[in-house]
Enzyme design. Structure first.
Site, PDB file in Angstrom:
ATOM      1  N   ARG A   1     -23.017-118.536 -90.476  1.00 24.81           N
ATOM      2  CA  ARG A   1     -23.240-119.254 -91.776  1.00 24.81           C
ATOM      3  C   ARG A   1     -23.039-120.604 -91.947  1.00 24.81           C
ATOM      4  O   ARG A   1     -23.606-121.304 -92.788  1.00 24.81           O
ATOM      5  CB  ARG A   1     -22.479-118.471 -92.796  1.00 24.81           C
ATOM      6  CG  ARG A   1     -20.907-118.832 -92.916  1.00 24.81           C
ATOM      7  CD  ARG A   1     -20.022-117.639 -93.492  1.00 24.81           C
ATOM      8  NE  ARG A   1     -20.126-116.392 -93.018  1.00 24.81           N
ATOM      9  CZ  ARG A   1     -19.693-115.021 -93.346  1.00 24.81           C
ATOM     10  NH1 ARG A   1     -19.066-115.260 -94.496  1.00 24.81           N
ATOM     11  NH2 ARG A   1     -19.878-113.915 -92.683  1.00 24.81           N
TER      12      ARG A   1
ATOM     13  N   GLU B   1     -19.062-118.094 -87.781  1.00 25.51           N
ATOM     14  CA  GLU B   1     -19.628-119.212 -87.610  1.00 25.51           C
ATOM     15  C   GLU B   1     -21.121-119.483 -88.047  1.00 25.51           C
ATOM     16  O   GLU B   1     -21.974-120.441 -88.066  1.00 25.51           O
ATOM     17  CB  GLU B   1     -19.778-119.753 -86.230  1.00 25.51           C
ATOM     18  CG  GLU B   1     -20.701-118.913 -85.055  1.00 25.51           C
ATOM     19  CD  GLU B   1     -20.480-117.525 -85.158  1.00 25.51           C
ATOM     20  OE1 GLU B   1     -21.598-117.001 -84.750  1.00 25.51           O
ATOM     21  OE2 GLU B   1     -19.509-116.959 -85.256  1.00 25.51           O
TER      22      GLU B   1
ATOM     23  N   ASP C   1     -21.950-115.587 -78.846  1.00 26.60           N
ATOM     24  CA  ASP C   1     -20.727-115.696 -79.724  1.00 26.60           C
ATOM     25  C   ASP C   1     -19.464-114.971 -79.252  1.00 26.60           C
ATOM     26  O   ASP C   1     -19.263-113.774 -79.183  1.00 26.60           O
ATOM     27  CB  ASP C   1     -20.947-115.185 -81.154  1.00 26.60           C
ATOM     28  CG  ASP C   1     -19.940-115.259 -82.284  1.00 26.60           C
ATOM     29  OD1 ASP C   1     -19.163-116.106 -81.738  1.00 26.60           O
ATOM     30  OD2 ASP C   1     -19.875-114.339 -83.406  1.00 26.60           O
TER      31      ASP C   1
ATOM     32  N   LYS D   1     -30.989-118.058 -87.412  1.00 33.23           N
ATOM     33  CA  LYS D   1     -29.626-118.196 -86.540  1.00 33.23           C
ATOM     34  C   LYS D   1     -29.858-118.248 -85.132  1.00 33.23           C
ATOM     35  O   LYS D   1     -30.145-117.331 -84.580  1.00 33.23           O
ATOM     36  CB  LYS D   1     -28.712-117.246 -87.097  1.00 33.23           C
ATOM     37  CG  LYS D   1     -27.354-117.417 -86.448  1.00 33.23           C
ATOM     38  CD  LYS D   1     -26.304-116.080 -86.755  1.00 33.23           C
ATOM     39  CE  LYS D   1     -25.175-116.050 -85.991  1.00 33.23           C
ATOM     40  NZ  LYS D   1     -24.190-114.772 -86.295  1.00 33.23           N
TER      41      LYS D   1
ATOM     42  N   LYS E   1     -13.229-112.594 -79.996  1.00 35.66           N
ATOM     43  CA  LYS E   1     -13.679-111.393 -80.128  1.00 35.66           C
ATOM     44  C   LYS E   1     -12.981-110.340 -78.925  1.00 35.66           C
ATOM     45  O   LYS E   1     -12.861-110.938 -78.125  1.00 35.66           O
ATOM     46  CB  LYS E   1     -15.033-110.786 -80.122  1.00 35.66           C
ATOM     47  CG  LYS E   1     -16.138-111.633 -81.238  1.00 35.66           C
ATOM     48  CD  LYS E   1     -17.578-111.211 -81.057  1.00 35.66           C
ATOM     49  CE  LYS E   1     -18.334-111.920 -81.824  1.00 35.66           C
ATOM     50  NZ  LYS E   1     -18.334-111.267 -83.101  1.00 35.66           N
TER      51      LYS E   1
END
Length: 468
Positions: free
Chosen positions: A320, A318, A239, A234, A246
């Protein structure tokens, strides 16, 4: 600078590794002056203690490192490294055959020497740091080059994770893969931006399209014969959570969300440096999950390379998604084994904490090989279940799959089940790692961490029946 042992030297200081319950026996053989010096300085051979013993004229006669008690060592890793960091500048040579010193089996000795090299690590991209003062001559009983290679792989992983996203976006991650490929004569192909759609990698494009740096799929190949191993990491370089933004406190460590990519690159470096007889492929979907007018939304239903549709119930799930397309591509290559590594869920951290690397596999023999290698490699892992009764939790009403099931139960397991849907019948192992040391420990500074990769490297010959 690279991790390395010191060259052999006639002036090296002898270093004695002493177990706490053997100290008095060792002292019995020493002159009164040494016994007094040890007592005066409070050296009890406790775990991680260090003491330089002077000789005539004030020069060092030898040094002592405390190895503690067996029960203490069960609660720690890299005991020798804890002492090494306290030794004054100099070149040291372990005396492993002296009376009453710690007797280490070859695997433990190699692990302790690795810890010494890992202690040399400093992240100096943005400010200088004082180098470790003490250096070690590799004991004759260890494979010095192999240990240096393991340390170099971990340094690579740490550097990649520790670098902030401003300097480690998808383009810079691609450059890091290119540099590694150049070193080991591997080949790299990259699919970038809108070309991802042409190549039928829609989930990678969708997750990364809102960022300034274009999303990409990085594809490294090395080796031309032997079993086929594909590593998928990954590579979410930062993120924000996307439109499910977040909170600030949760965003602070998100430079490490490419820790899966950093770990598979560390493992790939070990494999290539050792020249393992296999065909290696590394797939890294490199994206930044950002917020913009074209960001994907909660409630969207996305298509995947495999043809499965995914309902988006949280844009912060995101990782996965990008892994799903990469895993489908991996499966199409008919590899003998696929391994994915990702900083995927907070649920894994709640379950096992930051120190253990949880992994999933349906193959009991692979699990046994990995577990057997983890202890000697000082790289702890823990098997988690692909629990089939939870499959219904990832099946929403209007699409094939749900990227963020409601309820909060079994978050790491449901994420692993989600990923397994994209691998087909391929032999598959998934790691849900943390990729970060939240506090400093011997040989493991606070910051980016390699987890599970050394254990995997040691287990691969058994897992893939590699011929030496």
């Amino acid at each position: 600078m690279a991790p390395c042992f010191a060259p052999a030297s006639d002036t090296a200081v002898s270093l004695y590794l002493i177990e706490q319950d053997q100290l008095q026996s060792w002292l019995t053989d020493q002159p009164a002056l040494v016994q007094d010096w040890v007592a005066t300085n409070g050296f009890t051979a406790g775990s991680g203690q260090a003491l330089l013993v002077p000789g005539q004229g004030g020069a060092a006669a030898f040094a002592l490192a405390g190895y503690g008690l067996a029960a203490q060592r069960l609660r720690k890793r890299f005991t020798l490294a804890a002492a090494a960091e306290k030794l004054p500048a100099g070149c040291y040579q372990l005396q492993t055959e002296a009376p009453h010193v710690a007797r280490l089996d070859p695997e433990t000795l190699a692990s302790e020497c690795l810890g010494w090299l890992l202690s040399q690590y400093r992240f100096t991209r943005y400010k200088s740091a004082t180098a470790m003062a003490a250096s070690l001559i590799a004991p004759v009983a260890v494979d010095a080059a192999a240990i240096e290679s393991l340390a170099a792989a971990e340094w690579l992983t740490r550097d990649l994770i520790n670098t902030p996203a401003a300097d480690m976006g998808p383009a810079q991650l691609e450059a890091a893969v290119e540099a590694l490929a150049d070193k080991f004569e591997a080949s790299v192909g990259v699919i970038t931006g809108a070309d991802l759609l042409e190549a039928n990698l829609p989930l990678i494009h969708t997750v990364g399209r809102a960022a300034d740096q274009a999303p990409r799929l990085i594809d490294l190949h090395w080796g031309s014969s032997g079993p086929k191993l594909t590593l998928v990491g990954k590579g979410v370089c930062f993120d924000t959570g996307g439109l499910n933004l977040k909170p600030g406190a949760s965003m602070g460590l998100m430079k490490k969300d490419m820790g899966g990519a950093a770990n598979v690159l560390g493992l790939a470096r070990m494999i290539m440096a050792a020249g393992l007889p296999l065909q290696l492929r590394v797939l890294i979907p490199a994206v930044e999950n950002s917020v913009s007018g074209n960001a994907f939304r909660p409630g969207d239903v996305l298509n995947s390379r495999k043809g499965l549709t995914v309902e988006i119930n949280n844009t912060d799930a995101e990782g996965r998604l990008v892994l799903a397309d990469a895993l489908t591509l991996a499966d199409e290559g008919a590899p003998d084994l696929v391994i994915s590594m990702a900083t995927l869920t907070g649920a894994a951290r709640v379950a096992v904490g930051p120190d253990l690397a949880p992994f999933y596999t349906d193959n009991d023999a692979d699990a046994a090989a990995l577990t057997a290698s983890a202890g000697p490699q000082a790289d702890p892992v823990w098997r988690m279940p692909f629990h089939a009764p939870y499959e219904s939790m990832i099946e929403p009403a209007i699409a094939d799959l749900d990227n963020a099931p409601a309820g909060g139960f079994a978050g790491s397991i449901t994420a692993a089940l989600f990923l397994r849907r994209f691998v087909g019948d391929c032999r598959y192992m998934h790691f849900d790692i943390y990729g970060w040391n939240p506090s400093a420990a011997p040989a493991r500074p606070k910051g980016g961490a390699l987890q599970g990769a050394r254990a995997l490297f040691a287990a691969l010959p058994a897992m893939l029946e590699l011929k030496s």
